[in-house]
Write a protein that holds these residues in place. Structure first.
Motif, short mmCIF file in Angstrom:
data_model
loop_
_atom_site.label_atom_id
_atom_site.label_comp_id
_atom_site.label_asym_id
_atom_site.label_seq_id
_atom_site.Cartn_x
_atom_site.Cartn_y
_atom_site.Cartn_z
N LYS A 16 0.85 -1.20 0.00
CA LYS A 16 0.00 0.00 0.00
C LYS A 16 0.89 1.26 0.00
N TYR A 56 -12.23 -2.59 -3.53
CA TYR A 56 -12.80 -2.69 -2.18
C TYR A 56 -14.33 -2.62 -2.19
N PHE A 64 -15.55 3.74 7.16
CA PHE A 64 -14.16 4.06 6.82
C PHE A 64 -13.89 4.00 5.32
N LEU A 68 -10.50 4.94 3.27
CA LEU A 68 -9.75 3.82 2.70
C LEU A 68 -9.39 4.12 1.24
N TYR A 71 -6.70 6.74 1.10
CA TYR A 71 -5.43 6.11 1.50
C TYR A 71 -4.81 5.33 0.33
N ARG A 92 -1.94 -14.57 3.64
CA ARG A 92 -2.66 -13.86 4.71
C ARG A 92 -1.95 -14.08 6.07
N THR A 98 -5.50 -7.77 10.37
CA THR A 98 -5.80 -6.44 9.79
C THR A 98 -5.33 -5.32 10.69
N ARG A 109 2.68 -7.15 9.00
CA ARG A 109 2.03 -6.06 9.76
C ARG A 109 2.51 -6.04 11.21
N ASN A 119 -1.66 -0.08 7.22
CA ASN A 119 -1.19 -1.44 7.52
C ASN A 119 -0.37 -2.08 6.39
N HIS A 122 -1.70 -5.54 1.38
CA HIS A 122 -2.99 -6.22 1.15
C HIS A 122 -2.74 -7.62 0.62
N GLY A 123 -3.60 -8.55 0.99
CA GLY A 123 -3.58 -9.90 0.37
C GLY A 123 -5.00 -10.39 0.16
P1 RTP Z 1 -6.78 -5.98 3.02
O1 RTP Z 1 -8.04 -6.22 2.21
O2 RTP Z 1 -6.21 -4.61 2.81
O3 RTP Z 1 -5.78 -7.07 2.86
O4 RTP Z 1 -7.18 -6.00 4.53
P2 RTP Z 1 -7.99 -7.08 5.33
O5 RTP Z 1 -8.59 -8.12 4.44
O6 RTP Z 1 -7.07 -7.54 6.41
O7 RTP Z 1 -9.12 -6.18 5.95
P3 RTP Z 1 -10.53 -5.69 5.35
O8 RTP Z 1 -11.53 -5.90 6.39
O9 RTP Z 1 -10.76 -6.22 3.97
O10 RTP Z 1 -10.28 -4.12 5.25
C1 RTP Z 1 -9.58 -3.56 4.19
C2 RTP Z 1 -8.70 -2.45 4.68
O11 RTP Z 1 -9.49 -1.38 5.17
C3 RTP Z 1 -8.85 -0.74 6.25
N1 RTP Z 1 -9.72 -0.80 7.42
N2 RTP Z 1 -9.89 0.20 8.23
N3 RTP Z 1 -12.14 0.14 11.07
C4 RTP Z 1 -11.24 0.65 10.27
O12 RTP Z 1 -10.82 1.77 10.38
C5 RTP Z 1 -10.76 -0.20 9.18
N4 RTP Z 1 -11.12 -1.45 8.94
C6 RTP Z 1 -10.45 -1.84 7.82
C7 RTP Z 1 -7.53 -1.45 6.49
O13 RTP Z 1 -6.50 -0.78 5.76
C8 RTP Z 1 -7.80 -2.81 5.88
O14 RTP Z 1 -6.59 -3.44 5.51
#
Ligand code: RTP
Length: 155
Positions: A16, A56, A64, A68, A71, A92, A98, A109, A119, A122-123
């Motif tokens: 990212k 996304y 958020f 996002l 960002y 992952r 996350t 992370r 963070n 992404h995966g």
């Molecule tokens: P990613 O898609 O980036 O690999 O992250 P992830 O599966 O671990 O998490 P996901 O729930 O898909 O969320 C995507 C990205 O959104 C941001 N996020 N912010 N509550 C919050 O402020 C919040 N929750 C999620 C994070 O950058 C997350 O990686």
């Protein structure tokens, strides 16, 4: 379950903008390379708002979501396609939870970040999303299918 774990899969991993800004690109690529996965695609890329929103789309209703998108579009990202047996779940694991404060030490992370909104990586979360995201971020011709030369004593 065992059969499922032995499937060759592909996953989309992305450094990212914060990871690029902090000079963590090499370190992050290295984790997947050293693990032994096969790199099929790699590029530095400034993504559009539209592409970030499509990537996304499942999070569209979240509070958020606008932040996002800001960002992810705030600077260039590094897009990667990795192939391997069980690569989706394994990537992952290498990435970690996350929320970086909950991510285990030893994960990307867990070792390299503090804030959920920064963070670093992404995966994809499923083999289906791995395919979908690689198709979304890469053009035809940017993905190389290749087979590493096997050391004869490993055959
Ligand atoms: P990613 O898609 O980036 O690999 O992250 P992830 O599966 O671990 O998490 P996901 O729930 O898909 O969320 C995507 C990205 O959104 C941001 N996020 N912010 N509550 C919050 O402020 C919040 N929750 C999620 C994070 O950058 C997350 O990686």
């Amino acid at each position: 379950l065992v059969a499922a774990m032995e499937e060759v899969e592909e996953t989309y991993v992305m450094v990212k903008p914060d990871g690029v800004q902090r000079g963590l690109v090499g370190e992050i690529i290295s984790r997947f390379e050293k693990k032994g996965f096969l790199l099929k695609g790699l590029k530095l890329f400034q993504c559009s708002k539209e592409l970030a929103e499509e990537h996304y789309k499942d999070l569209k209703g979240k509070t958020f979501f606008p932040k996002l998108i800001d960002y992810i579009t705030s600077g260039p990202v590094v897009c990667m396609a990795w192939e391997g047996v069980g690569v989706v779940a394994s990537a992952r694991k290498l990435i970690g939870a996350t929320n970086p404060l909950q991510a285990e030490p030893g994960t990307i992370r867990g070792d390299l970040s503090v804030q959920m909104g920064r963070n670093v990586v992404h995966g994809s979360d499923s083999p289906e999303n791995g395919k979908r995201e690689i198709a979304l971020w890469f053009k035809e011709g940017e993905i190389c299918s290749w087979v590493p030369v096997q050391a004869p004593w490993l055959r």
